[in-house]
Scaffold this motif. Structure first.
Motif, mmCIF file in Angstrom:
data_model
loop_
_atom_site.group_PDB
_atom_site.id
_atom_site.type_symbol
_atom_site.label_atom_id
_atom_site.label_comp_id
_atom_site.label_asym_id
_atom_site.label_seq_id
_atom_site.Cartn_x
_atom_site.Cartn_y
_atom_site.Cartn_z
ATOM 1 N N VAL A 259 0.859 -1.065 0.263
ATOM 2 C CA VAL A 259 0.100 0.006 -0.039
ATOM 3 C C VAL A 259 0.692 0.979 0.012
ATOM 4 N N ALA A 260 2.135 1.079 0.543
ATOM 5 C CA ALA A 260 3.365 2.337 0.914
ATOM 6 C C ALA A 260 3.180 2.818 -0.527
ATOM 7 N N GLY A 261 4.387 1.916 -1.549
ATOM 8 C CA GLY A 261 4.436 1.606 -1.847
ATOM 9 C C GLY A 261 4.016 2.494 -3.321
ATOM 10 N N GLU A 262 2.193 1.810 -3.043
ATOM 11 C CA GLU A 262 1.580 1.955 -4.696
ATOM 12 C C GLU A 262 1.306 4.038 -4.233
ATOM 13 N N PHE A 263 0.868 4.283 -2.572
ATOM 14 C CA PHE A 263 1.405 6.019 -2.213
ATOM 15 C C PHE A 263 1.922 6.926 -2.830
ATOM 16 N N TYR A 264 3.468 6.120 -3.199
ATOM 17 C CA TYR A 264 5.063 6.558 -2.835
ATOM 18 C C TYR A 264 5.117 7.019 -4.667
ATOM 19 N N LYS A 265 4.055 6.120 -5.623
ATOM 20 C CA LYS A 265 4.159 6.085 -6.732
ATOM 21 C C LYS A 265 3.543 7.434 -6.969
ATOM 22 N N THR A 266 2.199 7.743 -6.452
ATOM 23 C CA THR A 266 1.123 8.595 -6.811
ATOM 24 C C THR A 266 2.609 9.612 -6.414
ATOM 25 N N LEU A 267 3.225 9.707 -6.174
ATOM 26 C CA LEU A 267 3.789 11.006 -5.922
ATOM 27 C C LEU A 267 5.234 10.790 -6.584
ATOM 28 N N GLY A 268 5.355 10.161 -7.920
ATOM 29 C CA GLY A 268 6.331 9.940 -8.954
ATOM 30 C C GLY A 268 7.564 9.142 -8.461
ATOM 31 N N PHE A 269 7.375 8.669 -7.311
ATOM 32 C CA PHE A 269 8.531 7.795 -7.163
ATOM 33 C C PHE A 269 8.616 6.390 -8.151
ATOM 34 N N GLU A 270 9.371 5.886 -9.164
ATOM 35 C CA GLU A 270 9.848 4.909 -9.654
ATOM 36 C C GLU A 270 9.581 3.715 -9.073
ATOM 37 N N GLU A 271 8.806 2.685 -8.970
ATOM 38 C CA GLU A 271 9.515 1.645 -7.885
ATOM 39 C C GLU A 271 10.818 0.677 -8.943
ATOM 40 N N ILE A 272 11.276 0.534 -8.014
ATOM 41 C CA ILE A 272 12.767 -0.259 -8.325
ATOM 42 C C ILE A 272 12.690 -1.392 -8.179
ATOM 43 N N MET A 273 13.741 -2.708 -9.089
ATOM 44 C CA MET A 273 12.836 -4.236 -8.753
ATOM 45 C C MET A 273 14.650 -4.938 -8.451
ATOM 46 N N ASN A 274 14.272 -5.750 -7.936
ATOM 47 C CA ASN A 274 15.751 -6.543 -7.451
ATOM 48 C C ASN A 274 16.806 -6.153 -7.043
ATOM 49 N N GLU A 275 16.503 -4.292 -5.902
ATOM 50 C CA GLU A 275 18.014 -3.504 -5.600
ATOM 51 C C GLU A 275 17.694 -4.264 -3.922
ATOM 52 N N GLU A 276 18.624 -4.524 -3.492
ATOM 53 C CA GLU A 276 18.102 -4.050 -1.720
ATOM 54 C C GLU A 276 17.717 -3.738 -0.672
ATOM 55 N N LYS A 277 18.811 -1.973 -1.279
ATOM 56 C CA LYS A 277 18.833 -1.242 -0.652
ATOM 57 C C LYS A 277 17.788 0.027 -0.713
ATOM 58 N N MET A 278 16.880 -0.510 -1.794
ATOM 59 C CA MET A 278 15.672 0.425 -2.299
ATOM 60 C C MET A 278 14.625 -0.397 -2.709
ATOM 61 N N THR A 279 13.417 0.559 -2.677
ATOM 62 C CA THR A 279 12.492 0.133 -3.617
ATOM 63 C C THR A 279 12.243 0.733 -4.343
ATOM 64 N N HIS A 280 12.026 2.226 -4.175
ATOM 65 C CA HIS A 280 12.079 3.360 -4.795
ATOM 66 C C HIS A 280 12.260 4.570 -4.664
ATOM 67 N N CYS A 281 12.532 4.816 -6.269
ATOM 68 C CA CYS A 281 13.346 6.483 -6.728
ATOM 69 C C CYS A 281 12.518 7.423 -7.325
ATOM 70 N N LEU A 282 12.543 8.494 -6.792
ATOM 71 C CA LEU A 282 12.471 9.669 -6.855
ATOM 72 C C LEU A 282 13.524 10.725 -7.365
ATOM 73 N N VAL A 283 13.217 10.644 -8.809
ATOM 74 C CA VAL A 283 14.469 11.447 -9.849
ATOM 75 C C VAL A 283 14.134 13.647 -9.493
#
Length: 285
Positions: A259-283
């Protein structure tokens, strides 16, 4: 002051009135169509239409003056009571904020007429209460950056987050007390959300410890359950993003909550797959 407003002209002495009291903020004078003798009008000198538009200084001046004038009316006229009223919006015939203060007597002809209650409002009081409280929760909050965290003020967040199975507020408090993370390095910040001076949400910004310079990380976001779905989490995260834009190229975070992941997407974060130290990134730039 509005040049075409009669209320402004009355309050600022451009129209002759029977002034009872005046200071740099307000003017009080006799109503030309009094309900009873001693009927007063209180007007701010600056143009306002409704009560909610008044600045703090003007509102305080009106309240203080109305209290003093009520006492004077009681001393002079010995009324059965004093009525203090003001009408807003379309019912403000002067189109300038004004307060009526006048003495009242039994059988003086002034009456509050009980409504027909076509909407059955008297039997919907609990529903009305919830509607108003929900609006207060949604709008009556303050988000600010804090320089010094008082751990005791996070007791409600700590208890509730633990009950939900989250440990990040516990870790935030422990790390802060131990000096491990005080959110006080260059480009870092800690934001609190308060409602009636009660801390109901928190969110931090750190230099990212994993991916080098120019990278920030969202930390420890938590909003109490009763205040969720009112946009507070979004506004807190936006405060972090705005702060991060001044210092970083990217903003990262890690969450295992879908649910939090979908919330962050609405703020412009991109979901990052297969990365141990992060799940989302915003440029940011």
């Amino acid at each position: 002051m509005s040049s075409d407003c009669l209320g402004c002209k009355l309050a600022n002495g451009e129209v002759i009135t029977h002034v009872i009291y005046e200071d740099e903020v307000i003017t009080c004078f006799l109503d030309i169509a009094p309900m009873n003798e001693g009927h007063l009008l209180l007007l701010p000198k600056k143009h306002y239409l409704d009560l909610d538009e008044l600045d703090d200084i003007t509102a305080a001046a009106i309240l203080k003056a109305s209290s003093k004038l009520s006492k004077i009316i009681k001393d002079i006229y010995k009324p059965d009571g004093v009525t203090i009223i003001q009408n807003g919006g379309k019912f403000n015939d002067l189109q300038h904020y004004h307060m009526h203060v006048f003495p009242r007597y039994e059988a003086d002809g002034f009456a509050w007429v009980e409504p027909e209650d076509k909407n059955n409002n008297k039997n919907r009081l609990e529903e009305t209460k919830e509607r108003i409280l929900n609006h207060i929760k949604k709008n009556n909050f303050e988000i600010k950056e804090v320089k010094v965290l008082i751990p005791e003020e996070l007791s409600e967040l700590l208890t509730e987050s633990a009950e939900e199975g989250f440990r990040h507020i516990h870790r935030l408090i422990n790390d802060y007390i131990a000096g491990i993370n005080k959110f006080n390095n260059e480009g870092e910040a800690l934001f609190e959300c308060r409602v009636n001076n009660r801390v109901i949400g928190i969110c931090g910004l750190n230099q990212d410890p994993y991916f080098g310079e120019g990278i920030g990380r969202v930390r420890r976001l938590y909003i109490m359950k009763e205040f969720r779905r009112h946009g507070i989490g979004r506004k807190m995260t936006e405060a972090v993003i705005n702060k991060a834009k001044k210092h970083y190229r990217k903003l990262l975070l890690k969450t295992d909550n879908p649910v939090a992941g979908e919330f962050y997407k609405t703020l412009g974060f991109e979901e990052i797959m297969n990365e141990e130290k992060m799940t989302h990134c915003l440029v940011l730039i």
